[in-house]
Design an enzyme around this catalytic site. Sequence first.
Site, PDB file in Angstrom:
ATOM      1  N   GLY A   8       0.815  -1.203  -0.090  1.00 19.02           N
ATOM      2  CA  GLY A   8      -0.017   0.080   0.035  1.00 19.02           C
ATOM      3  C   GLY A   8       0.662   1.314  -0.010  1.00 19.02           C
ATOM      4  O   GLY A   8       1.816   1.013  -0.281  1.00 19.02           O
ATOM      5  N   ASN A   9       0.233   2.331   0.171  1.00 21.27           N
ATOM      6  CA  ASN A   9       1.067   3.553   0.252  1.00 21.27           C
ATOM      7  C   ASN A   9       0.391   4.813   1.372  1.00 21.27           C
ATOM      8  O   ASN A   9      -0.635   4.299   2.013  1.00 21.27           O
ATOM      9  CB  ASN A   9       1.005   4.364  -1.000  1.00 21.27           C
ATOM     10  CG  ASN A   9      -0.216   4.518  -1.439  1.00 21.27           C
ATOM     11  OD1 ASN A   9      -1.212   5.427  -0.953  1.00 21.27           O
ATOM     12  ND2 ASN A   9      -0.691   3.960  -2.643  1.00 21.27           N
ATOM     13  N   HIS A  10       0.938   5.680   1.417  1.00 19.38           N
ATOM     14  CA  HIS A  10       0.485   6.609   2.563  1.00 19.38           C
ATOM     15  C   HIS A  10      -0.581   7.589   2.180  1.00 19.38           C
ATOM     16  O   HIS A  10      -0.750   8.390   3.245  1.00 19.38           O
ATOM     17  CB  HIS A  10       1.800   7.451   3.075  1.00 19.38           C
ATOM     18  CG  HIS A  10       2.948   6.715   3.920  1.00 19.38           C
ATOM     19  ND1 HIS A  10       2.787   5.898   4.811  1.00 19.38           N
ATOM     20  CD2 HIS A  10       4.180   6.461   3.451  1.00 19.38           C
ATOM     21  CE1 HIS A  10       3.870   5.341   5.091  1.00 19.38           C
ATOM     22  NE2 HIS A  10       4.734   5.767   4.435  1.00 19.38           N
TER      23      HIS A  10
END
Length: 407
Positions: free
Chosen positions: A208-210
């Site tokens: 995933g990412n932020h």
Amino acid sequence: MLEGRRIALGVCGSVAAYKAADLVSKLQQAGALVDVILTERAAEFVRPLTFASLSHRPVYADLWEPTGEAAARHIELGQAAEALIIAPATANTIARLAHGMADDLLTNVALVTSAPLLIAPAMEGHMYTHPATQANLRTLEARGAIIIPPEVGHLASGEVGVGRFPETATLLAHIRRALARTGDLVGRRVVVTAGGTREPIDPVRYVGNHSSGLMGFALAEEARDRGAEVTLIVGAASAPIPFGMTVIHVGSALEMRDAVLKAIAGADALVMAAAVADYRVEHPADHKIKKGSREENADGTLTLHLIPNPDILKEVAASPAAPGLIRVGFAAETHDLAANATGKLHKKKLDMLVANDVTKSGSGFGVETNEVAIYHADGRIEQLALLPKTEVAAAIWDRVAPLLRTR
Ligand code: C5P
């Protein structure tokens, strides 16, 4: 958008009357001029002074007070109101409104005004579901009133059921939407993506990412407030999901692609603020990968083989589904901002690319502000100051709205 807007707020004699105080406070903080009108019973639950202290304006309680001043005022109040919201609305007042009665100041104002009427019923569950109340609500709805449905939860009676007064944020979103009927995106359908994608590794893990979703949510809310019909396609996000729009939840980039390609049919603009993963795991495991399992390499390491995801914006550009669709992309960069931004603008065939350097403080993931440059298809580059994401969103729609008029 609430700055200087005249909102008439009718408060009825429900236990939830005190919650209207928070609504007045939030509206006042947003710059609205709130005229609070209490029914006789409401004044028994909350003192007019409470509302006057929060609205910084006179509060109206009784049409038939001795001087008759308030009686003359119903015309002024009704005509000046840009929206009339009755929150909480009791079964009694709903019945009075449905039958066009004019036996107090609030019902008089409701008959005088041509502004949108919003009604937030709050009462004991059986009263709300009673056929009489429901029929009255349908009557009002048929006349154009916006009914803000009560929520399910703990009621003052001690029971759990339908009838709970909605959160202030929900009421505010409805008011903003009602006021947006004259905005520059009225009649437009827009699609906004927000949040990050999650690319599955196995049933419990993902890449995933932020992304917090804040920028995309600000864009979706601003479009809603300008009158657009908004479809929000949202991946993983930590910020609260906005109201007053169609929300489609997705997980992976492939799911986001399918949702976007479907949603753009008949749409006028697409703004892709989502952080879409460029790669995904080629073969996600159908079971949880454990230490020592067959996925592990001989030396105890684990290799994830990543393959490229489709570029959604490129596919949209090639799709015949939405001819003339205005397309806006985002680029979060850590280096060579200008070269990367220009490259993406052309490769993805965008009308605008909004680029930011995520290494700068106050810009990018999880913060309320953003410092962006807008790259236009005609070669213009505009550098904006460090702004709240809500203002960046307004700046983007300020530029999209005129483009819509040319197509
Ligand atoms: O190429 P890059 O990922 O930096 O491009 C960012 C822009 O392209 C964003 O608007 C993002 O939502 C969109 N994008 C996309 N499909 C992908 C990756 C990103 O549409 N697979």
